[in-house]
Motif scaffolding. Structure first.
Motif, PDB file in Angstrom:
ATOM      1  N   HIS A   1       0.836  -1.192   0.000  1.00 37.39           N
ATOM      2  CA  HIS A   1       0.000   0.000   0.000  1.00 37.39           C
ATOM      3  C   HIS A   1       0.877   1.251   0.000  1.00 37.39           C
ATOM      4  CE1 HIS A   1      -3.433  -2.585   0.829  1.00 37.39           C
ATOM      5  NE2 HIS A   1      -2.719  -3.153   1.796  1.00 37.39           N
ATOM      6  N   TYR A   2       0.546   2.166  -0.882  1.00 38.30           N
ATOM      7  CA  TYR A   2       1.285   3.433  -1.001  1.00 38.30           C
ATOM      8  C   TYR A   2       1.121   4.235   0.289  1.00 38.30           C
ATOM      9  CZ  TYR A   2       2.836   7.816  -3.202  1.00 38.30           C
ATOM     10  OH  TYR A   2       3.502   8.970  -3.528  1.00 38.30           O
TER      11      TYR A   2
ATOM     12  N   LYS B   1       3.345  -3.160   3.876  1.00 40.44           N
ATOM     13  CA  LYS B   1       2.702  -4.458   3.696  1.00 40.44           C
ATOM     14  C   LYS B   1       2.721  -5.203   5.022  1.00 40.44           C
ATOM     15  CE  LYS B   1       2.744  -8.717   0.952  1.00 40.44           C
ATOM     16  NZ  LYS B   1       3.373  -9.465  -0.166  1.00 40.44           N
TER      17      LYS B   1
END
Length: 248
Positions: A6-7, A24
């Motif tokens: 995930h950014y 993550k």
């Protein structure tokens, strides 16, 4: 992002994409995201990944994961401390010898694999969570092959202008360009400035051709190390390993 990552936030833009922090399963990583719509970017991503997968050393960056879709390719790497390497060493002066020995070990490892980094500069040196210095960003690196004279050589001038070695003006060059860059970094750390000044690309190229390093003194091993690494004769730079051994 994908593949479970995930950014989180951007770190910096690069010519063919972006460096960003990702997460993550609660763990933080750094991702180098390549924009595949740009010319030759897919090949660049694959080549950099190939070099990283060859490496398994605590002082050289490693790939944790890789994934891609039609638009982007992503190399996932460990998350290192976000700090300016010069500021970090100014605040931790006792770490200078660790910096020298760690970067030296990383360079020797890369060169044993026949990899020239070609862009060794402060922005590409990181500090891991255990305090080890790590050589990162293999985006300009090249895996060398022997030429007809049985020498490992590269040909294209790359890297940040202040850190290009004199022999890059020639047709070919080899691993010693990394040693020149190493010497420039240590000089700036110890003396607070570059050993030469320039304002334009033309001035830099002139200096590169005519510069001869003359140290103010060689009263200690670090000054001796800088003098060895900034030797105009690339072959004589290899003697730096003897000086590093004495520092240890």
């Amino acid at each position: 992002m994908d593949n479970g990552y995930h950014y989180v936030y951007p770190i910096c833009q690069i010519y063919n994409g972006e460096i960003c922090a990702v997460q993550k399963s609660g763990n933080m990583f750094v991702a180098k995201v390549f924009n595949l719509s740009r010319k030759n970017t897919r090949q660049a991503a694959y080549y950099e990944l190939r070099l990283m997968l060859l490496c398994n050393h605590q002082n050289v960056v490693r790939a944790v994961n890789f994934f891609q879709d039609d638009d982007f390719a992503c190399i996932v790497m460990p998350k290192y401390r976000e700090c300016d390497i010069y500021e970090y060493l100014m605040e931790n002066e006792n770490k200078l010898l660790n910096f020298i020995t760690d970067v030296s070990a990383g360079l020797q490892y890369l060169h044993q694999l026949h990899i020239i980094h070609r862009d060794l500069n402060p922005s590409n040196i990181f500090v891991d969570q255990n305090g080890h210095f790590v050589i990162g960003d293999l985006g300009s690196a090249q895996l060398c092959h022997r030429n007809n004279n049985n020498e490992y050589v590269a040909q294209v001038m790359v890297g940040s202008a202040p850190f290009r070695a004199p022999e890059m003006l020639n047709t070919t060059y080899s691993f010693c360009v990394d040693l020149w860059n190493f010497g420039l970094m240590i000089h700036e750390l110890v003396h607070g400035q570059f050993p030469f000044e320039f304002e334009t690309e033309a001035e830099f190229l002139y200096l590169l051709k005519h510069f001869e390093y003359q140290p103010e003194s060689r009263n200690n091993l670090i000054d001796d190390l800088i003098w060895t690494l900034l030797n105009k004769n690339p072959c004589k730079r290899y003697e730096y390993t003897k000086v590093v051994a004495k520092l240890q």
